[in-house]
Design an enzyme around this catalytic site. Structure first.
Site, PDB file in Angstrom:
ATOM      1  N   ASN A 150       0.810  -1.235   0.000  1.00  9.08           N
ATOM      2  CA  ASN A 150       0.000   0.000   0.000  1.00  9.08           C
ATOM      3  C   ASN A 150       0.839   1.280   0.000  1.00  9.08           C
ATOM      4  OD1 ASN A 150       0.729  -0.629   2.668  1.00  9.08           O
ATOM      5  ND2 ASN A 150      -0.909   0.649   3.457  1.00  9.08           N
ATOM      6  N   GLU A 248       3.382  -5.385  12.321  1.00  7.77           N
ATOM      7  CA  GLU A 248       2.447  -4.256  12.125  1.00  7.77           C
ATOM      8  C   GLU A 248       1.346  -4.759  11.210  1.00  7.77           C
ATOM      9  OE1 GLU A 248       2.702  -1.521  13.716  1.00  7.77           O
ATOM     10  OE2 GLU A 248       4.716  -1.797  14.504  1.00  7.77           O
ATOM     11  N   CYS A 282      -3.181   1.763   6.244  1.00  3.66           N
ATOM     12  CA  CYS A 282      -3.592   1.037   7.444  1.00  3.66           C
ATOM     13  C   CYS A 282      -4.193   1.981   8.487  1.00  3.66           C
ATOM     14  CB  CYS A 282      -2.411   0.277   8.020  1.00  3.66           C
ATOM     15  SG  CYS A 282      -0.969   1.331   8.252  1.00  3.66           S
ATOM     16  N   GLU A 461       7.289   0.408  16.126  1.00  2.00           N
ATOM     17  CA  GLU A 461       8.316   0.957  15.258  1.00  2.00           C
ATOM     18  C   GLU A 461       8.464   2.433  15.603  1.00  2.00           C
ATOM     19  OE1 GLU A 461       6.722  -0.063  11.326  1.00  2.00           O
ATOM     20  OE2 GLU A 461       8.048  -1.809  11.310  1.00  2.00           O
TER      21      GLU A 461
HETATM   22  P1  NDP Z   1       0.063  -9.373   3.127  1.00  2.00           P
HETATM   23  O1  NDP Z   1       0.046  -9.843   4.535  1.00  2.00           O
HETATM   24  O2  NDP Z   1      -0.658 -10.156   2.114  1.00  2.00           O
HETATM   25  O3  NDP Z   1       1.565  -9.258   2.585  1.00  2.00           O
HETATM   26  C1  NDP Z   1       2.571  -8.470   3.203  1.00  2.00           C
HETATM   27  C2  NDP Z   1       3.933  -8.998   2.783  1.00  2.00           C
HETATM   28  O4  NDP Z   1       4.132 -10.305   3.342  1.00  2.00           O
HETATM   29  C3  NDP Z   1       4.091  -9.169   1.274  1.00  2.00           C
HETATM   30  O5  NDP Z   1       5.421  -8.892   0.916  1.00  2.00           O
HETATM   31  C4  NDP Z   1       3.751 -10.641   1.105  1.00  2.00           C
HETATM   32  O6  NDP Z   1       4.189 -11.217  -0.086  1.00  2.00           O
HETATM   33  C5  NDP Z   1       4.447 -11.228   2.321  1.00  2.00           C
HETATM   34  N1  NDP Z   1       3.969 -12.552   2.713  1.00  2.00           N
HETATM   35  C6  NDP Z   1       2.786 -13.149   2.429  1.00  2.00           C
HETATM   36  N2  NDP Z   1       2.739 -14.379   2.983  1.00  2.00           N
HETATM   37  C7  NDP Z   1       3.914 -14.566   3.638  1.00  2.00           C
HETATM   38  C8  NDP Z   1       4.471 -15.634   4.414  1.00  2.00           C
HETATM   39  N3  NDP Z   1       3.797 -16.747   4.647  1.00  2.00           N
HETATM   40  N4  NDP Z   1       5.696 -15.477   4.929  1.00  2.00           N
HETATM   41  C9  NDP Z   1       6.382 -14.343   4.738  1.00  2.00           C
HETATM   42  N5  NDP Z   1       5.929 -13.302   3.999  1.00  2.00           N
HETATM   43  C10 NDP Z   1       4.701 -13.403   3.468  1.00  2.00           C
HETATM   44  O7  NDP Z   1      -0.439  -7.869   3.182  1.00  2.00           O
HETATM   45  P2  NDP Z   1      -0.753  -6.925   1.950  1.00  2.00           P
HETATM   46  O8  NDP Z   1       0.472  -6.789   1.105  1.00  2.00           O
HETATM   47  O9  NDP Z   1      -2.033  -7.367   1.317  1.00  2.00           O
HETATM   48  O10 NDP Z   1      -0.964  -5.516   2.683  1.00  2.00           O
HETATM   49  C11 NDP Z   1      -2.183  -5.092   3.192  1.00  2.00           C
HETATM   50  C12 NDP Z   1      -2.259  -5.332   4.683  1.00  2.00           C
HETATM   51  O11 NDP Z   1      -1.193  -4.668   5.332  1.00  2.00           O
HETATM   52  C13 NDP Z   1      -3.527  -4.775   5.294  1.00  2.00           C
HETATM   53  O12 NDP Z   1      -4.054  -5.713   6.196  1.00  2.00           O
HETATM   54  C14 NDP Z   1      -3.039  -3.551   6.054  1.00  2.00           C
HETATM   55  O13 NDP Z   1      -3.842  -3.197   7.148  1.00  2.00           O
HETATM   56  C15 NDP Z   1      -1.685  -3.983   6.479  1.00  2.00           C
HETATM   57  N6  NDP Z   1      -0.849  -2.831   6.793  1.00  2.00           N
HETATM   58  C16 NDP Z   1      -0.527  -2.573   8.093  1.00  2.00           C
HETATM   59  C17 NDP Z   1       0.214  -1.456   8.428  1.00  2.00           C
HETATM   60  C18 NDP Z   1       0.605  -1.182   9.845  1.00  2.00           C
HETATM   61  O14 NDP Z   1       1.480  -0.346  10.053  1.00  2.00           O
HETATM   62  N7  NDP Z   1       0.015  -1.816  10.830  1.00  2.00           N
HETATM   63  C19 NDP Z   1       0.659  -0.500   7.396  1.00  2.00           C
HETATM   64  C20 NDP Z   1       0.279  -0.891   6.070  1.00  2.00           C
HETATM   65  C21 NDP Z   1      -0.462  -2.010   5.785  1.00  2.00           C
HETATM   66  P3  NDP Z   1       3.225 -11.163  -1.387  1.00  2.00           P
HETATM   67  O15 NDP Z   1       3.636  -9.958  -2.065  1.00  2.00           O
HETATM   68  O16 NDP Z   1       3.438 -12.385  -2.173  1.00  2.00           O
HETATM   69  O17 NDP Z   1       1.818 -11.101  -0.897  1.00  2.00           O
END
Ligand code: NDP
Length: 482
Positions: A150, A248, A282, A461
């Site tokens: 995002n 996070e 988020c 963080e």
């Molecule tokens: P995901 O959890 O799908 O993916 C995040 C990252 O993790 C990607 O690089 C993803 O790879 C990787 N990933 C997926 N599965 C695994 C695994 N089993 N082991 C290790 N890495 C893995 O999240 P999104 O990318 O869809 O992002 C949206 C989410 O992030 C929302 O829920 C949002 O709320 C949250 N978010 C939270 C924030 C915070 O500060 N709390 C800030 C921004 C977003 P791949 O690219 O293949 O999916």
């Protein structure tokens, strides 16, 4: 077509398998580049490089590391326009947002941690008459940083910069959906003479490349931002190896709007906090609770302002609302709008996929959507949608709105609008979230702790918290002989 490469041991390299994944432009729905489909072998190579680099990098003094990280920051700033355009094409966000928020923040992340590392101090404790204790704070070694789509470069550098500043070497994976600015960053790191192996960027799928980073025995900590379910998977995998974890995760943030608020300021900011980046931040407020005397006025004005937002080509300067990040995400958002209807919600504006003519006619756009009439505990109001969809609900008392706000499994951020200072303090204290904004939104000071409670994650963080995460304390006790 551009083929993105991994950045391992200071070199841009092909994936071990030579397999690639399609990378889409969300505004056109077309594949425009290919990204490495990295596997365990690529992660192994990256970890080996990071292990070799660690002794030299961790032994550099903070000022030497500062100089290199400041060079990276300056190069990001030099390429601001190019990086903003790349982020816009990769993610679907408007270029103007990337230029104002995403890329400047990546510049600041490096600056902030380059300098912060020069201001850390360690502790000493005197056990009077017996001993002196001093506490070392040592970098963990090789660490893993995994980030979402995002705010691609913004969140990627928010992890990498403190890890590097603390003296760790890094294996990082950006989201497979938005890899481009991380690739451009790897080129800038080469130009900045970051020593080989200090930062390694492995592109690919979470379940394959991401999971291999988490599973690797030599990766001492994982800093992850992403969805709650992925966070739980990572925690399950990492726990038996006793890895340090910073997670996070998702959010379902409430806005609490009281009738005594500064109305114009609240209205303007609430449009932003609902629909910036197509609601894919988020910290966006997706549940808007309005004190009943203000409800009808707010509803009318809010819907009017939201309806006037310009949906369009993310590269056009007048665009307010760009594309959502992927086709599956578009479908997920539309399915929640459908669910809201089934749960009895009334759509006040939006509610459909938006069509943008010209080069974006096949892009993935959603109309900014405002829904009323839903119960606080229905699925639409409990589950994270992460798109341009908000609900509005009236309330009568503080107790009632606190019950609504705290009813979800998440606890990332909350926004309170009131001119009553006592009430602001009261509610800020009782609300279940890691971050509370009063009469503002997304006003960030990088020194402050950032993170969520409940299913929004563990750890903080920001500021010295991040430097502490990437280091371990060791106490040395010296007996005094009199
Ligand atoms: P995901 O959890 O799908 O993916 C995040 C990252 O993790 C990607 O690089 C993803 O790879 C990787 N990933 C997926 N599965 C695994 C695994 N089993 N082991 C290790 N890495 C893995 O999240 P999104 O990318 O869809 O992002 C949206 C989410 O992030 C929302 O829920 C949002 O709320 C949250 N978010 C939270 C924030 C915070 O500060 N709390 C800030 C921004 C977003 P791949 O690219 O293949 O999916």
């Amino acid at each position: 077509m551009l083929k993105i490469k991994n950045y391992i041991n200071g070199q841009l390299v092909k994936p071990a398998s030579d397999d690639y994944l399609d990378n889409y432009n969300p505004a056109t729905g077309e594949v425009y580049s290919l990204i490495p489909d990295s596997n365990e072998q690529d992660v192994q190579n990256a970890v080996e490089a990071a292990k070799s680099a660690f002794p030299v990098w961790s032994k550099m003094n903070a000022e030497q590391r500062h100089d290199i990280l400041m060079r990276v920051s300056a190069l990001i700033e030099r390429d601001l326009d190019l990086l903003a355009e790349a982020e816009s094409i990769d993610n679907g966000k408007s270029k103007s947002l990337a230029k104002q928020v995403d890329i400047p923040r990546a510049v600041s992340n490096f600056k902030f941690y380059a300098t912060a590392a020069m201001h850390t101090a360690t502790k000493a404790h005197e056990t009077v008459g017996e001993a002196i204790n001093y506490t070392l704070r040592q970098p963990l070694g090789v660490v893993g940083c995994i980030s979402p789509w995002n705010l691609p470069l913004y969140l990627f550098t928010w992890k990498i910069a403190p890890a590097l500043a603390a003296g760790c070497s890094v294996v990082a994976k950006p989201s497979e959906i938005t890899p481009t600015t991380a690739y451009l960053l790897s080129k800038l790191c080469i130009e900045a003479d970051l020593p080989a192996g200090v930062l390694n960027i492995v592109h690919g799928l979470g379940a394959k490349a991401g999971s291999a980073i988490v599973a690797h025995k030599d990766v001492k900590a994982i800093s992850f931002t992403g969805g709650t379910k992925t966070g739980a998977d990572i925690a399950r995998q990492a726990a038996p190896m006793f890895k340090k974890l910073s997670l996070e995760l998702g959010g379902k943030n409430p806005n609490l709007i009281f009738a005594d608020c500064n109305y114009e300021e609240m209205l303007k900011t609430t449009v932003l906090s609902s629909f910036s980046n197509q609601g894919q931040i988020c910290l966006c407020g997706s549940r808007i609770f309005v004190e009943r005397p203000l409800y009808e006025r707010f509803k009318t004005d809010f819907v009017e302002r939201v309806s006037a937002l310009k949906i369009g080509d993310p590269l056009a300067s007048e665009t307010n609302v760009g594309a959502v990040v992927s086709k599956p995400h578009l479908e997920k958002i539309l399915s929640y709008i459908d669910l809201a209807g089934k749960e009895g919600g009334k759509i006040l504006c939006g509610g459909k996929q938006a069509k943008v003519s010209g080069r974006c006619e096949n892009g993935w756009f959603v109309e900014p959507t405002v829904i009323e009439g839903l119960c606080f505990d229905c699925r639409t109001n409990q589950e994270e949608i992460f798109g341009p969809v908000v609900t509005i609900t009236p309330f009568d008392t503080e107790e009632e709105v606190l019950k609504y706000a705290n009813s979800v499994e998440y606890g990332l951020s909350a926004t309170i609008w009131t001119e009553n200072l006592s009430r602001a303090h009261r509610i800020a204290e009782k609300i279940e979230s890691g971050i509370v904004w009063v009469n503002c939104w997304l006003l960030r000071d990088l020194r402050t702790p950032f993170g969520g409670v409940k299913n929004s994650g563990i750890g903080r963080e920001g500021g010295f918290e991040a430097l502490r995460f990437f280091t371990e304390e060791k106490n040395v006790c010296i007996k005094i002989n009199y």
